[in-house]
Design an enzyme around this catalytic site. Structure first.
Site, PDB file in Angstrom:
ATOM      1  N   LYS A   1       0.853  -1.192   0.000  1.00  0.00           N
ATOM      2  CA  LYS A   1       0.000   0.000   0.000  1.00  0.00           C
ATOM      3  C   LYS A   1       0.890   1.244   0.000  1.00  0.00           C
ATOM      4  O   LYS A   1       1.512   1.583   1.003  1.00  0.00           O
ATOM      5  CB  LYS A   1      -0.925   0.053   1.212  1.00  0.00           C
ATOM      6  CG  LYS A   1      -2.041   1.081   0.951  1.00  0.00           C
ATOM      7  CD  LYS A   1      -2.684   1.638   2.182  1.00  0.00           C
ATOM      8  CE  LYS A   1      -2.021   2.822   2.771  1.00  0.00           C
ATOM      9  NZ  LYS A   1      -1.877   4.017   1.919  1.00  0.00           N
TER      10      LYS A   1
ATOM     11  N   GLU B   1       9.690   1.063  10.734  1.00  0.00           N
ATOM     12  CA  GLU B   1      10.704   2.088  10.421  1.00  0.00           C
ATOM     13  C   GLU B   1       9.996   3.425  10.604  1.00  0.00           C
ATOM     14  O   GLU B   1       9.213   3.831   9.755  1.00  0.00           O
ATOM     15  CB  GLU B   1      11.153   1.958   8.968  1.00  0.00           C
ATOM     16  CG  GLU B   1      11.840   0.669   8.635  1.00  0.00           C
ATOM     17  CD  GLU B   1      13.273   0.636   9.109  1.00  0.00           C
ATOM     18  OE1 GLU B   1      13.894   1.704   9.239  1.00  0.00           O
ATOM     19  OE2 GLU B   1      13.759  -0.466   9.375  1.00  0.00           O
TER      20      GLU B   1
ATOM     21  N   CYS C   1      13.281  11.098   7.200  1.00  0.00           N
ATOM     22  CA  CYS C   1      13.214  10.594   8.576  1.00  0.00           C
ATOM     23  C   CYS C   1      14.548  10.788   9.283  1.00  0.00           C
ATOM     24  O   CYS C   1      14.609  10.942  10.490  1.00  0.00           O
ATOM     25  CB  CYS C   1      12.829   9.123   8.566  1.00  0.00           C
ATOM     26  SG  CYS C   1      13.854   8.147   7.462  1.00  0.00           S
TER      27      CYS C   1
ATOM     28  N   GLU D   1       9.123  15.810  15.384  1.00  0.00           N
ATOM     29  CA  GLU D   1       9.580  15.658  14.001  1.00  0.00           C
ATOM     30  C   GLU D   1       8.724  16.570  13.130  1.00  0.00           C
ATOM     31  O   GLU D   1       7.517  16.375  13.023  1.00  0.00           O
ATOM     32  CB  GLU D   1       9.407  14.201  13.563  1.00  0.00           C
ATOM     33  CG  GLU D   1       9.901  13.978  12.158  1.00  0.00           C
ATOM     34  CD  GLU D   1       9.631  12.576  11.646  1.00  0.00           C
ATOM     35  OE1 GLU D   1       8.495  12.096  11.819  1.00  0.00           O
ATOM     36  OE2 GLU D   1      10.547  11.978  11.078  1.00  0.00           O
TER      37      GLU D   1
HETATM   38  P1  NAD Z   1       2.177   8.158   7.942  1.00  0.00           P
HETATM   39  O1  NAD Z   1       2.478   7.349   9.124  1.00  0.00           O
HETATM   40  O2  NAD Z   1       1.113   9.181   8.025  1.00  0.00           O
HETATM   41  O3  NAD Z   1       1.772   7.228   6.711  1.00  0.00           O
HETATM   42  C1  NAD Z   1       2.602   6.178   6.270  1.00  0.00           C
HETATM   43  C2  NAD Z   1       1.746   5.128   5.609  1.00  0.00           C
HETATM   44  O4  NAD Z   1       0.873   4.590   6.586  1.00  0.00           O
HETATM   45  C3  NAD Z   1       0.864   5.648   4.481  1.00  0.00           C
HETATM   46  O5  NAD Z   1       0.838   4.701   3.450  1.00  0.00           O
HETATM   47  C4  NAD Z   1      -0.500   5.757   5.147  1.00  0.00           C
HETATM   48  O6  NAD Z   1      -1.579   5.649   4.253  1.00  0.00           O
HETATM   49  C5  NAD Z   1      -0.454   4.577   6.090  1.00  0.00           C
HETATM   50  N1  NAD Z   1      -1.380   4.654   7.225  1.00  0.00           N
HETATM   51  C6  NAD Z   1      -1.890   5.764   7.821  1.00  0.00           C
HETATM   52  N2  NAD Z   1      -2.732   5.418   8.814  1.00  0.00           N
HETATM   53  C7  NAD Z   1      -2.744   4.063   8.870  1.00  0.00           C
HETATM   54  C8  NAD Z   1      -3.412   3.119   9.685  1.00  0.00           C
HETATM   55  N3  NAD Z   1      -4.249   3.482  10.651  1.00  0.00           N
HETATM   56  N4  NAD Z   1      -3.169   1.811   9.460  1.00  0.00           N
HETATM   57  C9  NAD Z   1      -2.314   1.413   8.503  1.00  0.00           C
HETATM   58  N5  NAD Z   1      -1.667   2.267   7.689  1.00  0.00           N
HETATM   59  C10 NAD Z   1      -1.878   3.577   7.860  1.00  0.00           C
HETATM   60  O7  NAD Z   1       3.569   8.770   7.502  1.00  0.00           O
HETATM   61  P2  NAD Z   1       3.853   9.728   6.298  1.00  0.00           P
HETATM   62  O8  NAD Z   1       3.335  11.065   6.643  1.00  0.00           O
HETATM   63  O9  NAD Z   1       3.393   9.096   5.024  1.00  0.00           O
HETATM   64  O10 NAD Z   1       5.443   9.696   6.260  1.00  0.00           O
HETATM   65  C11 NAD Z   1       6.197  10.474   7.062  1.00  0.00           C
HETATM   66  C12 NAD Z   1       6.659   9.685   8.269  1.00  0.00           C
HETATM   67  O11 NAD Z   1       7.367   8.514   7.856  1.00  0.00           O
HETATM   68  C13 NAD Z   1       7.641  10.458   9.101  1.00  0.00           C
HETATM   69  O12 NAD Z   1       7.367  10.277  10.454  1.00  0.00           O
HETATM   70  C14 NAD Z   1       8.978   9.827   8.737  1.00  0.00           C
HETATM   71  O13 NAD Z   1       9.983   9.987   9.691  1.00  0.00           O
HETATM   72  C15 NAD Z   1       8.598   8.415   8.543  1.00  0.00           C
HETATM   73  N6  NAD Z   1       9.614   7.730   7.729  1.00  0.00           N
HETATM   74  C16 NAD Z   1      10.450   6.844   8.341  1.00  0.00           C
HETATM   75  C17 NAD Z   1      11.449   6.221   7.611  1.00  0.00           C
HETATM   76  C18 NAD Z   1      12.406   5.237   8.247  1.00  0.00           C
HETATM   77  O14 NAD Z   1      13.099   4.524   7.514  1.00  0.00           O
HETATM   78  N7  NAD Z   1      12.491   5.178   9.553  1.00  0.00           N
HETATM   79  C19 NAD Z   1      11.587   6.500   6.262  1.00  0.00           C
HETATM   80  C20 NAD Z   1      10.721   7.415   5.677  1.00  0.00           C
HETATM   81  C21 NAD Z   1       9.724   8.015   6.422  1.00  0.00           C
END
Ligand code: NAD
Length: 497
Positions: free
Chosen positions: A188, A264, A298, A395
């Site tokens: 997804k 992650e 991130c 963040e």
């Molecule tokens: P997010 O958590 O809002 O969304 C990430 C994914 O999760 C999306 O596909 C979203 O649709 C899905 N999602 C949202 N709610 C959900 C639920 N209830 N159940 C299952 N899936 C759900 O994050 P974002 O805004 O897309 O990305 C930014 C975040 O990702 C930041 O916090 C960043 O630090 C983190 N990130 C971490 C890494 C790493 O390797 N540690 C890498 C990139 C981004």
């Protein structure tokens, strides 16, 4: 800082907008679609099928069938690897289109995406493709009249949930070790950046990956994402995203079938600059560490701690970068920083900047939106930041850094660890003892000494503390998708024979 007025506004052809289930592009069962927008303008690019629980059920059924009865888990690792190498070549051949799709969907610089994300994506398939025939168990001596060996078997159906800041790269980084292990999967992508995932789905078919092995469900997190994490027939979930949603993912896994989870998550990474560091290199690292990919990293170095002896000179040199920094259309190769991914993220970053000003930090530079259209924000630097301000703790995921002063190595370690996150940290010093001591004292999954943002497929990548657990990249990533089975057999003089 120049704002680039001459927008190139190229638009790649959008070929795939439907769900990819069992090797076919199909509408969602509800018929619903959602808009994906161009962050350069805020305009709608296209509409994409909105998957929900029923569509996830279909995708899981296809993945289950492909796992339980299909050829992929039963094929030799060598042959799986050969198909993965073909997919790697296809990703490179279609690198231009993929980079353009990621650019219009999420505002990434197209030339950087092509040079880095696409190459890393293709190489992920090559790295794990090469490992697919090297999955071995162990033999064990036993204390009784038995011998034992372990088998490493694919874990089953895997759900991958990915964010929008590196859409093609994360798609590949997630599927590659999972394919090598012999699993089947549902991916997804984030609702902000669904286009490249669908394009990649088409390439997986062209490469010869059997139907049902990879399924792509576009849609929203609380609906499609949650349906994957709570599904009784999904055996493992690998999630990259925010810490907040990571908690929900873990809760859903616990409340359903205790599927294995790897997370992650977010970061608030410290960059520690000691008096003896090369100051020009440190300034460049601080700038890129904070503003590369418009701060949507991130591992962004968003907390910069500078030792008092070089603090003033460091700040003076840091703001000199502003005049050469070009903000504008990410399709223009002269541009350094494109727009934030969407309106929500744009407004969130501006709210944090206002909070920083209100709470008493000094705004050294930036702080404003750029232009009338789209989601552009100036690179923003705060000083005089107290550790308990929201801009120092949370963040922000935008082009905002806090520069703070420290006196001693002990103070630097304490401040660096003063966070709930533990993803990465940078240490800039020419003193090996200092580098070694701080590397061992900072609680983070990745430490960069006199460098930043270095990543390698052969090196595990992942966080500590509330930045998650379970590694992406390195052979450790493949272990997440393998079950270990112990087999005992009696030996020749055993009473069992
Ligand atoms: P997010 O958590 O809002 O969304 C990430 C994914 O999760 C999306 O596909 C979203 O649709 C899905 N999602 C949202 N709610 C959900 C639920 N209830 N159940 C299952 N899936 C759900 O994050 P974002 O805004 O897309 O990305 C930014 C975040 O990702 C930041 O916090 C960043 O630090 C983190 N990130 C971490 C890494 C790493 O390797 N540690 C890498 C990139 C981004």
């Amino acid at each position: 800082m120049a704002s680039n007025g001459s927008s190139v506004l190229k638009m790649p052809e959008i070929k795939f907008t439907k769900l990819f289930i069992n090797g076919a592009f199909i509408d969602s069962i509800s018929g619903k679609k959602f808009e994906t927008r161009d962050p350069r303008t805020g305009d709608v690019i296209t509409e994409v099928a909105e998957g929900d629980k029923e569509d996830v059920d279909l995708a899981v059924k296809a993945a289950r069938e492909a796992f339980d009865h299909g050829s992929w888990p039963r094929m030799s690792g060598f042959n799986r690897g050969m198909i993965m190498l073909k997919l790697a070549d296809l990703i490179e051949q279609h690198g231009e289109e993929l980079a353009m799709l990621d650019s219009i969907d999420s505002g990434k610089l197209v030339h950087v995406t092509k040079a880095f994300d696409i190459k890393f994506a293709a190489d992920s398939l090559r790295y794990y493709g090469g490992a697919a025939d090297k999955i071995n168990g162990e033999t064990h001596k036993c204390s009784g009249e038995f011998q034992a060996y372990t088998l490493k078997e694919p874990i089953g159906v895997v759900g991958h949930i990915i964010p929008w800041n590196f859409p093609t790269l994360f798609f590949a980084v997630k599927i590659a070790p999972t394919l090598a292990a012999g699993c089947t999967m549902i991916v997804k992508p984030a609702e902000q950046s669904p286009l490249s995932a669908l394009y990649l789905a088409h390439l997986t078919k062209e490469a010869g990956i059997p139907d049902g092995v990879i399924n792509v469900i576009t849609g929203y997190g609380p609906t499609a994402g949650a349906a994957i994490t709570s599904h009784m027939d999904v055996d493992a979930v690998s999630f990259t995203g925010s810490t907040e949603v990571g908690k929900l993912v873990m809760g859903a896994a616990a409340a359903s079938n205790l599927k294995t989870v790897s997370l992650e998550l977010g970061g608030k990474c410290p960059l520690i600059v000691f008096n003896d560091a090369d100051i020009n290199m440190s300034v460049q690292i601080a700038w890129q560490g904070g503003f590369f990919n418009k701060g949507e990293m991130c591992v962004a170095g968003s907390r910069v701690y500078v030792q008092e002896g070089i603090y003033d000179e460091f700040l003076k040199k840091l703001i000199e970068n502003v005049k050469d920094w070009v903000i504008g259309d990410p399709f223009d190769p002269q541009v350094h920083q494109g727009p934030q991914v969407d309106k929500e993220q744009f407004e969130k970053v501006l709210r944090y900047i206002e909070a920083g000003k209100r709470e008493g930090a000094t705004l050294l530079t930036g702080g404003k939106a750029v232009g009338e259209k789209g989601y552009y924000i100036e690179p923003t630097i705060f000083t005089d930041v107290k550790e308990d301000l929201s801009i120092a703790k949370d963040e922000i995921f935008g082009p905002v850094i806090c520069v703070m002063k420290f006196k001693t190595i002990e103070e630097a370690i304490e401040k660096a660890n003063n966070t709930r996150y533990g993803l990465a940290a940078g240490i800039l010093t020419n003193d090996l003892n200092v580098a070694n001591r701080v590397s061992r004292s900072v609680r983070a999954g990745i430490i960069w000494v006199n460098c930043f943002f270095i990543t390698d497929l052969n090196v595990p990548c992942g966080g500590h503390k509330m930045s998650g657990f379970g590694k992406d990249s390195g052979l450790q990533a493949m272990e997440k998708y393998l079950n270990v089975k112990s087999v005992f057999t009696p030996i020749y003089n055993s009473p069992w024979l």
